[in-house]
Design a protein around this motif. Structure first.
Motif, short mmCIF file in Angstrom:
data_model
loop_
_atom_site.label_atom_id
_atom_site.label_comp_id
_atom_site.label_asym_id
_atom_site.label_seq_id
_atom_site.Cartn_x
_atom_site.Cartn_y
_atom_site.Cartn_z
N GLU A 1 0.90 -1.27 -0.19
CA GLU A 1 0.01 -0.06 -0.03
C GLU A 1 0.98 1.35 -0.11
O GLU A 1 0.95 1.91 1.14
CB GLU A 1 -0.90 -0.13 1.30
CG GLU A 1 -1.74 -1.32 1.32
CD GLU A 1 -2.91 -1.19 0.41
OE1 GLU A 1 -3.29 -0.20 -0.13
OE2 GLU A 1 -3.80 -2.02 0.30
N LYS B 1 0.82 4.35 -1.35
CA LYS B 1 0.06 5.67 -1.09
C LYS B 1 -0.10 5.75 0.44
O LYS B 1 0.10 6.87 0.71
CB LYS B 1 -1.34 5.58 -1.92
CG LYS B 1 -1.61 6.94 -2.13
CD LYS B 1 -3.13 6.89 -3.08
CE LYS B 1 -3.63 8.29 -3.09
NZ LYS B 1 -4.93 8.13 -3.71
N GLU C 1 -5.38 5.49 17.43
CA GLU C 1 -6.10 5.54 16.15
C GLU C 1 -6.42 3.97 16.05
O GLU C 1 -7.78 3.71 15.54
CB GLU C 1 -5.13 6.02 15.20
CG GLU C 1 -5.86 6.40 13.95
CD GLU C 1 -4.87 6.70 12.94
OE1 GLU C 1 -3.67 6.77 13.21
OE2 GLU C 1 -5.42 7.13 11.75
N GLN D 1 -14.19 -0.25 12.39
CA GLN D 1 -13.51 0.02 11.11
C GLN D 1 -12.70 -0.79 10.55
O GLN D 1 -12.55 -1.04 9.48
CB GLN D 1 -12.91 1.63 11.42
CG GLN D 1 -13.84 2.64 11.47
CD GLN D 1 -13.10 4.16 11.75
OE1 GLN D 1 -12.16 4.56 11.10
NE2 GLN D 1 -13.42 4.59 12.91
N MET E 1 -12.94 -2.83 7.08
CA MET E 1 -11.99 -2.86 5.98
C MET E 1 -11.67 -4.07 5.61
O MET E 1 -11.57 -4.53 4.42
CB MET E 1 -10.69 -2.40 6.60
CG MET E 1 -9.57 -1.70 5.75
SD MET E 1 -8.35 -0.82 6.73
CE MET E 1 -9.18 0.63 6.83
N GLU E 2 -11.70 -5.15 6.46
CA GLU E 2 -11.64 -6.52 6.23
C GLU E 2 -12.73 -7.06 5.39
O GLU E 2 -12.38 -7.92 4.21
CB GLU E 2 -11.62 -7.53 7.62
CG GLU E 2 -10.85 -8.56 7.30
CD GLU E 2 -10.52 -9.42 8.68
OE1 GLU E 2 -10.64 -8.67 9.54
OE2 GLU E 2 -10.30 -10.49 8.72
N SER F 1 -14.11 -5.54 3.19
CA SER F 1 -14.15 -4.70 1.92
C SER F 1 -12.70 -5.25 1.03
O SER F 1 -12.23 -4.51 0.32
CB SER F 1 -13.88 -3.26 2.24
OG SER F 1 -14.73 -2.79 2.97
N SER F 2 -12.76 -6.57 1.52
CA SER F 2 -11.31 -7.19 0.65
C SER F 2 -10.10 -6.37 0.66
O SER F 2 -9.32 -6.48 -0.10
CB SER F 2 -11.90 -7.59 -0.80
OG SER F 2 -12.60 -8.29 -0.77
N THR F 3 -9.95 -5.63 1.89
CA THR F 3 -8.66 -5.24 2.23
C THR F 3 -7.98 -5.98 3.49
O THR F 3 -8.56 -6.07 4.34
CB THR F 3 -8.98 -3.83 2.50
OG1 THR F 3 -9.39 -3.16 1.26
CG2 THR F 3 -7.60 -3.14 2.73
N PHE G 1 -2.93 -2.66 5.12
CA PHE G 1 -3.08 -1.44 5.04
C PHE G 1 -2.63 -0.65 6.10
O PHE G 1 -2.20 0.46 6.05
CB PHE G 1 -4.69 -1.32 4.66
CG PHE G 1 -5.11 0.00 4.38
CD1 PHE G 1 -4.99 0.18 2.78
CD2 PHE G 1 -5.51 0.81 5.18
CE1 PHE G 1 -5.15 1.71 2.52
CE2 PHE G 1 -6.03 2.16 4.70
CZ PHE G 1 -5.77 2.66 3.52
#
Lengths: 285, 292
Positions: free
Chosen positions: A65, A67, A144, A153, A157-158, A160-162, A167
């Motif tokens: 990742e 970015k 955080e 959250q 994320m999990e 959402s296939s991330t 990440f």
């Protein structure tokens, strides 16, 4: 009468027995409790190493990742820069003001720039910056990720296939590993500037002269180990901050706990790594 | 006019009455006929619920620290239906849907999504399966550090790779309009109200065109008006995106507005299954405590 005495003695001996039994039960309860604490302690250590292993594994996965990594580099640098600037400047200034009278007693004021530069580059700069980053970055990551865990959250994320490890964790750990050495070098530079300012309070030392004297005292053997250990400081702060946040409980209280324990543990690790680094440097250089 | 097909075992009257004994929990297939659901749910669009199931759960068990939360729970979700799982707080409803999407691993039992055993899926298989499922979290779970636009783009860019900037913008605008929040594109989640956050979260879920929707207490913490809006959105999503949904709730108004079929969970087990009509007319004390 004797008999009574004898009987009394027998009776006394008899009543001691339940106390022994009670003590044995209490001892076994304490043992069980301590075993449970030990089990918890070792399972926590195991969990931490497992977390480190996953972080390491995900670091070398194909889809990095980039970015988010850049974003985290900016966040870490940006968040810590003002604090590091002030601290670095003050360290140099204070060190000079404190050392000058002692050196003057020995007629060695001319050694002041070199002494301050060596102590800042070898020890003061890396450790103080490391401890500040442990507080600022470690708590930030703990809080955080902890709040992301509490508000689902990370789960979002999990689904959402991330991969959240990739990440959230890998990017933060790598960013801390890269940025803390840069911050340390920056703090070192400001520390020497602060020292020059300190030297000018009771004298008139030209900037070029001060710096040439300072750097003539610093060798590669001072510089290299000090920079190398800061990479380990960064990695430790990143991993601990992320681990504490990522494994936070479900309640909002656990966010605070995650942040606090991240600071405490990261600071401790900075000191321990510094100790190990000093020993290794002593052996090698 | 096409009517809704529905589960068997309910007391429906008329020519479309299902064959008695066809209880989906028992694993029998519903008669492929048209049975009218006579609950309070609006039947706009008269969608047809197909007979095949998309999710099949058998004897699911899940516990935490010796506390068994789900006990031998079995259910099926049929294609195109809204299945409401009703129950008290702590009865294991949320655990159930988290097991479906494998955020939690069950201790025992099987979960099949589109025929695939979720517990046996590889990392790649799991990612592919998750792409077909939308999950609306109880808290909304919007990413705090991202704007609404970034929140919506996040799953879209990762699941539907290769989209152009224009296509992404169009899709984001479309789903935001669908939830009535077109103007919030560049706002941060902290600037939104609870209801708006839920709607943005719903938009983020539907942006990847899921085939199954899992709603975890979608109306919790919202005022009655906003709750009604969310319930309407759930129905709209079902109609527009042809989704099959499991809705976890204890909000009876949401149940009335959205349910095609209801399963009541009590202490981790299926306590009662049926239509809204059956639940409305039930004399059971536990059911009455919900349907007052």
């Amino acid at each position: 009468m004797n008999k009574v005495k004898k009987n009394n003695t027998v009776f006394k001996k008899f009543v001691i027995l339940p106390d022994v039994k009670h003590k044995v039960i209490k001892l076994s309860e304490n043992t069980i409790e301590k075993t449970q604490i030990a089990t918890l302690f070792f399972s926590e250590i195991g969990e931490f190493f497992l977390f480190m292993f996953h972080t390491f594994k995900e670091t070398f996965s194909r889809s990095f990742e980039f970015k988010e990594f850049l974003h985290q580099c900016y966040q870490i640098g940006n968040r810590t820069l003002p604090l590091i600037s002030v601290t670095g400047l003050v360290i140099g200034l204070v060190l000079t003001i404190q050392s000058r009278p002692v050196l003057a007693d020995f007629g060695a004021v001319s050694l002041l720039p070199g002494m301050v530069a060596v102590s800042i580059i070898r020890e003061m700069g890396p450790v103080v910056t490391g401890l500040i980053c442990a507080g600022r970055i470690g708590s930030g990551m703990g809080a955080e990720l902890g709040s992301m865990k509490v508000t689902e959250q990370i789960d979002a994320m999990e689904v959402s296939s991330t991969n959240p490890m990739r990440f959230l964790v890998v990017t933060r750990v790598l960013a801390a590993t890269l940025m803390i050495p840069i911050l340390v070098l920056y703090a070192d530079a400001l520390g020497i500037m602060g020292s020059w300012a300190g030297a000018n309070i009771k004298g008139d030392v030209p900037f070029v002269l001060f710096f040439s004297q300072a750097f003539s005292a610093v060798s590669f053997a001072d510089f290299l180990p000090a920079v190398v250990k800061t990479f380990f400081f960064g990695a430790a702060i990143g991993v601990i901050g992320c681990y504490k946040g990522y494994t936070a409980g479900r309640g909002t209280e656990s966010v605070g706990k995650a942040a606090t324990s991240a600071v405490v543990l990261a600071s401790l690790f900075v000191i321990i790594i510094d100790l190990i680094a000093v020993q290794i440097t002593d052996m090698l250089f | 006019m096409e009517n809704l097909t529905h589960i068997a075992g309910m007391e429906s009257a008329g020519p479309n009455k299902p064959v008695a004994g066809n209880n989906p929990v028992a694993g029998n297939v519903i008669v492929a006929g048209n049975v009218i659901v006579t609950g309070n749910k609006p039947v706009a669009g008269n969608k047809t619920v197909k007979t095949e199931h998309v999710i099949e759960i058998d004897n699911l068990e899940k516990g935490f620290n010796n506390n068994l939360v789900l006990k031998n729970l079995s259910l099926k979700l049929y294609n195109g239906e809204n299945l409401v799982v009703l129950g008290k707080s702590g009865s294991g409803k949320s655990v159930l849907i988290k097991c479906i999407i494998r955020l939690l691993l069950p201790d025992q039992g099987t979960i099949r999504v589109f025929g695939q055993n979720v517990n046996e899926l590889t990392t790649k298989g799991l990612a592919e399966m998750r792409e077909k499922i939308g999950f609306l979290f109880q808290s909304g779970a919007l990413y705090d550090s991202m704007t609404v636009r970034e929140n919506l783009e996040f799953p879209l860019k990762r699941i539907k790779k290769g989209l152009t900037r224009k296509e992404i913008d169009e899709k984001v605008a479309e789903v935001l309009d669908n939830v009535g929040l077109g103007e919030t594109l560049n706002k941060m989640p902290s600037e939104l109200s609870g209801g708006m956050r839920k709607r943005v979260s719903l938009a983020r879920t539907i942006i990847v065109d899921p085939m199954i929707m899992l709603y975890d207490e979608p109306t919790t913490g919202l005022d009655p008006v906003t709750s009604d809006e969310i319930s309407s959105l759930i129905n709209d999503v079902q109609t527009k995106y042809k989704t099959s949904s499991i809705i976890i709730t204890h909000d009876i108004e949401c149940v009335r507005a959205t349910a095609d079929r209801i399963i009541m969970v009590q202490d981790g087990e299926v306590y009662k299954e049926g239509s809204i009509e059956e639940f409305n007319s039930s004399t059971d004390a536990i059911i009455r405590s919900f349907f007052k």
